[in-house]
Design a protein around this motif. Structure first.
Motif, short mmCIF file in Angstrom:
data_model
loop_
_atom_site.label_atom_id
_atom_site.label_comp_id
_atom_site.label_asym_id
_atom_site.label_seq_id
_atom_site.Cartn_x
_atom_site.Cartn_y
_atom_site.Cartn_z
N PRO A 176 0.84 -1.21 0.00
CA PRO A 176 0.00 0.00 0.00
C PRO A 176 0.88 1.26 0.00
N PRO A 177 0.44 2.34 -0.61
CA PRO A 177 1.25 3.57 -0.69
C PRO A 177 1.72 4.08 0.67
N ILE A 178 0.87 3.98 1.69
CA ILE A 178 1.26 4.50 3.00
C ILE A 178 2.44 3.72 3.59
N LEU A 179 2.48 2.39 3.34
CA LEU A 179 3.60 1.58 3.83
C LEU A 179 4.88 1.90 3.08
N ARG A 180 4.77 2.08 1.78
CA ARG A 180 5.96 2.42 0.99
C ARG A 180 6.51 3.79 1.40
N LEU A 181 5.60 4.74 1.70
CA LEU A 181 6.04 6.06 2.14
C LEU A 181 6.74 5.95 3.50
N GLY A 182 6.22 5.11 4.38
CA GLY A 182 6.86 4.91 5.68
C GLY A 182 8.25 4.31 5.55
N VAL A 183 8.41 3.35 4.65
CA VAL A 183 9.73 2.75 4.42
C VAL A 183 10.70 3.79 3.87
N TRP A 184 10.21 4.68 3.01
CA TRP A 184 11.08 5.72 2.43
C TRP A 184 11.58 6.67 3.53
N TYR A 185 10.68 7.10 4.41
CA TYR A 185 11.08 7.98 5.50
C TYR A 185 12.07 7.28 6.44
N SER A 187 14.16 4.81 5.69
CA SER A 187 15.46 4.65 5.03
C SER A 187 16.21 5.99 5.00
N MET A 188 15.49 7.09 4.77
CA MET A 188 16.16 8.40 4.77
C MET A 188 16.69 8.73 6.17
N GLY A 189 15.92 8.36 7.20
CA GLY A 189 16.39 8.60 8.56
C GLY A 189 17.64 7.79 8.88
N MET A 190 17.69 6.51 8.45
CA MET A 190 18.86 5.68 8.68
C MET A 190 20.08 6.21 7.94
N LEU A 191 19.87 6.67 6.70
CA LEU A 191 20.98 7.25 5.94
C LEU A 191 21.49 8.52 6.61
N GLY A 192 20.56 9.32 7.15
CA GLY A 192 20.98 10.54 7.85
C GLY A 192 21.81 10.24 9.09
N LEU A 193 21.40 9.21 9.86
CA LEU A 193 22.17 8.83 11.04
C LEU A 193 23.55 8.30 10.66
N LEU A 194 23.60 7.52 9.58
CA LEU A 194 24.89 6.98 9.14
C LEU A 194 25.82 8.10 8.68
#
Length: 277
Positions: A176-185, A187-194
């Motif tokens: 569902p679009p809402i789940l894909r949007l959650g995964v995108w946020y 992944s961006m948060g994990m990349l920011g922490l890294l």
């Protein structure tokens, strides 16, 4: 039954039944040792012979469909135990210490043994070495190490979870679009922490390099960042001078020689304690 490597002889069903009974038997009083750089469980053969002559074994052997052979004497127990090394389920080993290594090299300079510096320095975890003669008896100084490990049900559970996770990733476009949007946020948060972690590592290294020459002995931000401590402790204290690190190095050099000498004494004491039991 465990899967066999290609070209390896199949394990005897009787040997596997014996190994299943002994593998996690409390009577063996198993310890851990270092064999070929890995920790393995090892035990005295005399304890395995006791377990094979115990009432628990007799009870298991009488169960319907049991593959355990009958045992009525110590000779039968030795014959049954020999199935383990014959099927490469448990192999005889010896404990290596500084004294044993030096004695073996003195008697045979061509023998291949690990350097003394490579012997285990962990208390109660000695270094092990394979023995060519696979003798089975009730002597105190005969040890065997487990080569075989029974597959636990959790292994199948983890394999199923990994397969389900891979299947879910493959079906990502159908989420569902809402789940894909959650995964995108996420992944961006994990990349920011890294990215923040790498940036912090570079900044602390640059700061230390500058202060090492300007204000010796140098200043570290988060001095425990790469130490073997917990997550929270990695960020405590906020900063510290490098003088503590140099003291630790000097102290470690002094302690290393003492640990090497004490390890052998602790191993001998542990063996004496087992003999009394």
């Amino acid at each position: 039954m465990n899967a066999q490597p290609q070209g390896a002889p199949a394990k005897s069903p009787t040997a596997l039944a014996i190994a299943s009974f002994l593998r996690h038997n409390s009577q063996l009083k198993m310890r851990q040792g270092v064999l070929n750089g890995k920790r393995q469980d090892f035990f005295r053969s005399k304890r395995a012979l006791r377990a094979l002559q115990s009432p628990e074994y007799a009870s298991s052997q009488k169960k319907k469909g049991s593959l355990l052979p009958p045992i009525v004497s110590e000779e039968d127990a030795i014959r049954v135990f020999k199935e383990l090394p014959l099927n490469s389920l448990a192999i005889r080993v010896e404990i290596l210490t500084r004294k044993t290594v030096e004695a073996k090299r003195a008697s045979n300079p061509q023998v291949q043994l690990p350097p003394i510096s490579a012997l285990s320095k962990v208390k109660g975890v000695p270094t092990l070495s394979f023995v060519r003669e696979q003798v089975v008896s009730s002597d105190d100084d005969i040890y065997y190490v487990w080569i075989w490990e029974r597959v636990h049900w959790t292994a199948y559970l983890y394999a199923g979870l990994i397969a389900a996770a891979i299947f879910a990733v493959v079906l990502f476009p159908l989420w569902p679009p809402i789940l894909r949007l959650g995964v995108w946020y996420l992944s961006m948060g994990m990349l920011g922490l890294l990215a923040a972690f790498f940036a912090m590592s570079i900044v602390r290294l640059i700061l230390f390099g500058v202060t090492y020459f300007v204000a010796p002995p140098g200043l570290w931000i988060f001095p425990n960042l790469f130490e073997d401590v917990g997550f929270v402790d990695s960020f405590i204290p906020l900063y510290a001078w490098n003088v503590e690190q140099e003291k630790k190095k000097k102290k470690k050099k002094k302690v290393t020689a003492t640990v090497t000498a004490v390890t052998e004494e602790e191993t001998a004491a542990s063996d004496q304690k087992e003999n009394k039991s």
